[in-house]
Design an enzyme around this catalytic site. Structure first.
Site, PDB file in Angstrom:
ATOM      1  N   ASN A 123       4.859  47.089   3.447  1.00 45.02           N
ATOM      2  CA  ASN A 123       4.422  46.378   4.430  1.00 45.02           C
ATOM      3  C   ASN A 123       3.197  46.302   4.642  1.00 45.02           C
ATOM      4  O   ASN A 123       2.255  47.229   3.840  1.00 45.02           O
ATOM      5  CB  ASN A 123       4.785  46.989   5.837  1.00 45.02           C
ATOM      6  CG  ASN A 123       4.750  46.639   7.439  1.00 45.02           C
ATOM      7  OD1 ASN A 123       4.714  46.892   8.343  1.00 45.02           O
ATOM      8  ND2 ASN A 123       4.776  45.028   6.765  1.00 45.02           N
ATOM      9  N   TYR A 167      -2.882  40.190  17.006  1.00 45.89           N
ATOM     10  CA  TYR A 167      -2.012  41.315  17.060  1.00 45.89           C
ATOM     11  C   TYR A 167      -3.150  42.122  17.891  1.00 45.89           C
ATOM     12  O   TYR A 167      -4.623  42.338  17.684  1.00 45.89           O
ATOM     13  CB  TYR A 167      -1.753  41.752  15.337  1.00 45.89           C
ATOM     14  CG  TYR A 167      -1.167  43.764  15.165  1.00 45.89           C
ATOM     15  CD1 TYR A 167      -0.409  43.779  15.721  1.00 45.89           C
ATOM     16  CD2 TYR A 167      -2.287  44.115  15.090  1.00 45.89           C
ATOM     17  CE1 TYR A 167       0.146  45.144  15.950  1.00 45.89           C
ATOM     18  CE2 TYR A 167      -2.412  45.377  15.201  1.00 45.89           C
ATOM     19  CZ  TYR A 167      -0.584  46.226  15.270  1.00 45.89           C
ATOM     20  OH  TYR A 167      -0.611  47.455  15.006  1.00 45.89           O
ATOM     21  N   GLU A 186       1.645  47.655  21.807  1.00 49.97           N
ATOM     22  CA  GLU A 186       2.331  47.080  21.120  1.00 49.97           C
ATOM     23  C   GLU A 186       1.791  45.404  20.932  1.00 49.97           C
ATOM     24  O   GLU A 186       3.139  44.837  21.348  1.00 49.97           O
ATOM     25  CB  GLU A 186       2.150  47.328  19.269  1.00 49.97           C
ATOM     26  CG  GLU A 186       2.037  47.212  18.621  1.00 49.97           C
ATOM     27  CD  GLU A 186       2.986  47.625  17.377  1.00 49.97           C
ATOM     28  OE1 GLU A 186       2.237  47.595  15.980  1.00 49.97           O
ATOM     29  OE2 GLU A 186       3.889  47.956  16.868  1.00 49.97           O
ATOM     30  N   TYR A 204       2.043  41.353  19.856  1.00 49.81           N
ATOM     31  CA  TYR A 204       1.989  40.059  19.069  1.00 49.81           C
ATOM     32  C   TYR A 204       1.901  38.875  19.613  1.00 49.81           C
ATOM     33  O   TYR A 204       2.450  38.385  20.892  1.00 49.81           O
ATOM     34  CB  TYR A 204       3.288  40.078  18.080  1.00 49.81           C
ATOM     35  CG  TYR A 204       3.158  41.549  16.708  1.00 49.81           C
ATOM     36  CD1 TYR A 204       2.428  40.884  15.818  1.00 49.81           C
ATOM     37  CD2 TYR A 204       3.727  42.900  17.096  1.00 49.81           C
ATOM     38  CE1 TYR A 204       2.889  42.121  14.823  1.00 49.81           C
ATOM     39  CE2 TYR A 204       3.598  43.324  16.492  1.00 49.81           C
ATOM     40  CZ  TYR A 204       3.612  43.382  15.338  1.00 49.81           C
ATOM     41  OH  TYR A 204       3.022  44.465  14.377  1.00 49.81           O
ATOM     42  N   GLU A 262       0.511  39.517   8.444  1.00 55.38           N
ATOM     43  CA  GLU A 262       2.040  40.397   8.007  1.00 55.38           C
ATOM     44  C   GLU A 262       2.415  40.137   6.505  1.00 55.38           C
ATOM     45  O   GLU A 262       3.114  38.553   6.842  1.00 55.38           O
ATOM     46  CB  GLU A 262       1.730  41.110   9.089  1.00 55.38           C
ATOM     47  CG  GLU A 262       2.665  42.049   9.137  1.00 55.38           C
ATOM     48  CD  GLU A 262       2.839  42.817   9.980  1.00 55.38           C
ATOM     49  OE1 GLU A 262       4.497  44.127  10.834  1.00 55.38           O
ATOM     50  OE2 GLU A 262       2.647  42.754  11.049  1.00 55.38           O
TER      51      GLU A 262
END
Length: 680
Positions: A97, A137, A146, A148, A243
């Site tokens: 990641n 983000y 969090e 997105y 990402e």
């Protein structure tokens, strides 16, 4: 100095960096539960060697040209090159990641509304090979969220399993809105359970080959999330992000223009549609013994997600009943497992509920399986055992027990774990039901059920002083929303008031009760002859409220304005989002409801020249005479436009009047419960 600023020209002024080294986590990419941490501010040796060129191979964070930047990876080969004006390029391969992002980090003391309207204009040459996405983000605190806004992606469209709560249409595109939950994962506040909010574009944007360009109105997505019941906290970060997850690829971000204009406006509203499920699901009456939730895992994960580093997936390999179950694997600690977040509107404080699930492990030896309730109380987090059993390998056991939700409990999470083993396990036929002894509804619950009696519309008492108005001259009602926040006489609101007064004119100012930061500004407008009017207390969608709530929105703002100016404000109300649906017109039968005939679009980054042109063209085509014009008092461009167009209107023989003056001067009656866009 302009309130509107572009971060690439204001290095270091827009935000205060949060402490480096704090933990951060991003979302699940393609079903993996790996987490991401904020890179340590100390550079690795490989970064030090190329520091002058702003090329980074390892985890790093910093600022350049007024933009924060961050590279985070858990392993593999990465390269991030920082270029001017918020731009950058990145490459990745052999990773699990990795994230590459540039934007701004904040000191976590302001909401997005406090910061102002946030937009990002982007241009990206995006070439992923596998699972990746390009997005906006960030994080908020209180609550810890969090988020997105996914603009495009590679081989996998996030976030995966959950059903969309609804859609939002903004910037010419439609996005699905999702909420997912991360259980006991690293975050900016350490290992926590937190929600993720998502806007995911339904169709990838069309571009020139691998190049795509566009605008993301970040604040409008946040507005849409609030409409769908997703509340954000104080801002920690907003960034343009690339990402990658178990993939390779490269991207060049050749435009990343992050604008925070300092003056939030909710108008115009994004187009939001709720789905039939999601947050609108209504639980059945617990007195009937109906299931508050039942999970048979026949076709999906049924709302259950991983807890900790585990992975959860629906499977047909095993089942205690039917053909499917939930398989929990990859546990690296005993508390890792499968979890479901319980709705506090269903599982209420003081209520008693029965929880049950079948479970099986196949480690080859006995292992303990445990059913646990986690909640946050007034003294911190608690972990209460509901049931525990020794499970022989390969045999289904049933975990069940009753549980009374403590009176101070919030953030209820039900989960299955194995406290003495890291074994994989299965669960099936999970449920939570009421015992018929639900607690007494709260005061707010009762309020929602209050029967409301509607009355016939009434004529508004219009006491506007029109002695100064020449009834033979054309006139227009220019109005301004969303104050009062000006602190200096050079701020836009004061300039607008002075422009009107200096030209012998009046205008209507519509105030949101909870957004008034400077009462002196309201008094100043009143003293200068401006009309002081109502824009509700919290600026909600009135069509989504019950009658008592609609009336409350109006009355609380009316009382606040009355307390400031020492007399009743005008009985006219600008509709938030220009939304007069639902029970609004029936409920506010004694209030004139104001929309607009001419929209200057100052809320949509219209320049001063754009605003002036809009008004001049309306004059030329005949639509300005008797019109109500929509503006907002907190934009620099609006103040500049008024300073030009108001004297011009005066020279042309026109008059700028308030909404009430417009109707009184033309011997027209204002009626309660009626929506007005112009003199009619």
């Amino acid at each position: 100095m302009k309130n509107n600023f572009k971060l690439r020209f204001m290095a270091g002024l827009a935000a205060v960096m949060c402490l480096a080294g704090m933990m951060s986590s991003c979302g699940n990419s393609g079903g993996d539960s790996s987490s991401k941490k904020t890179a340590d501010s100390s550079k690795s040796e490989s970064n030090e060697k190329t520091q002058d060129g702003k090329v980074f191979m390892e985890n790093t964070t910093g600022t350049s040209d007024g933009y924060s930047y961050e590279l985070w990876k858990d392993k593999g080969d990465t390269k991030m090159t920082i270029t001017e004006g918020g731009t950058f390029s990145c490459e990745w391969s052999n990773i699990n990641n990795a994230l590459f992002r540039r934007g701004q980090k904040f000191d976590c003391t302001k909401t997005y509304k406090d910061l102002g309207n946030i937009t990002i204009k982007y241009g990206v040459d995006y070439q992923p090979n596998g699972n990746s996405y390009m997005c906006v983000y960030g994080w908020t605190r209180d609550p810890l969220v969090e988020y997105y806004i996914v603009e495009t992606w590679g081989s996998w469209r996030p976030p995966g399993a959950p059903e969309a709560l609804g859609t939002v249409t903004v910037d010419g595109a439609t996005y699905d809105v999702y909420k997912t939950t991360r259980y006991e994962q690293p975050s900016i506040d350490g290992t926590k359970t937190f929600d993720q909010y998502w806007s995911v574009r339904q169709d990838k944007p069309q571009g020139d080959g691998t190049k795509i360009e566009g605008t993301i109105s970040v604040s409008k997505h946040f507005d849409a999330w609030e409409q769908l019941g997703l509340q954000l906290g104080n801002m920690y970060e907003v960034a343009l992000n690339i990402e990658g997850y178990q993939s390779e690829g490269q991207a060049t971000i050749y435009q990343n223009e992050l604008t925070i204009d300092g003056n939030y406006s909710a108008d115009p509203a994004p187009v939001v549609t709720k789905n039939g499920g999601g947050n609108d699901d209504k639980p059945e009456d617990p007195a009937d013994g109906a299931g508050f939730f039942t999970s048979d895992f026949e076709s999906d994960e049924s709302g259950w997600t991983q807890r900790g580093s585990s992975t959860v997936a629906q499977t047909t390999d095993e089942a205690s009943e039917g053909k499917g179950s939930l398989f929990v694997s990859g546990r690296t600690d005993n508390w890792n497992g499968a979890a479901i977040m319980l709705n506090s509107e269903v599982f209420k404080q003081g209520g008693t509920y029965s929880f049950k699930t079948d479970a099986m492990q196949k480690s080859g030896e006995d292992a303990t399986l445990k059913f646990t309730m986690q909640y946050t109380g007034s003294d911190g987090d608690h972990y209460d055992q509901i049931a525990q059993q020794t499970a022989p390998s390969g045999e289904w056991v049933t975990l069940e027990g009753d549980y009374t939700v403590p009176d101070d409990a919030t953030n209820l999470i039900l989960y299955v774990e194995s406290p003495d083993s890291l074994t994989d396990f299965y669960i099936d036929n999970a449920s939570g039901i009421g015992d018929g002894s639900e607690p007494t509804p709260s005061t707010s619950d009762k309020k929602d059920d209050t029967e409301y009696t509607f009355s016939d519309p009434v004529a508004i008492t219009n006491t506007a002083d029109i002695a100064w108005i020449d009834k033979d001259k054309p006139m227009v009602a220019i109005s301004f929303d969303d104050g009062a926040s000006a602190t200096k006489k050079t701020d836009p609101a004061y300039r607008i008031i002075d422009t009107m007064a200096d030209n012998g004119f009046h205008a209507t100012f519509f105030y949101v009760g909870n957004w008034i930061k400077t009462e002196e500004q309201v008094k100043y407008a009143h003293e200068k002859g401006m009309e002081i009017a109502n824009h509700t207390t919290t600026h909600p969608y009135l069509s989504k409220l019950k009658p008592a709530e609609i009336r409350d929105e109006y009355e609380k703002c009316r009382e606040k304005l009355k307390g400031i100016i020492g007399e009743e404000p005008s009985a006219v109300l600008r509709l938030p989002y220009l939304d007069g649906g639902g029970d609004t017109t029936k409920t506010l039968n004694d209030v004139a409801l104001i929309s607009c005939a001419v929209d200057t679009k100052d809320w949509n980054n219209a320049t001063a020249d754009n605003i002036v042109d809009t008004i001049k063209k309306a004059k030329e085509n005949g639509s300005l005479d008797g019109a109500i014009v929509l503006c907002h008092e907190n934009y620099e461009a609006t103040a500049e436009a008024m300073e030009e167009v108001v004297p011009w209107l005066k020279e042309e023989g026109w008059q700028v009047v308030t909404v009430s003056e417009l109707f009184a001067a033309n011997s027209k009656e204002l009626m309660g419960g009626k929506v007005y866009t112009k003199l009619s």
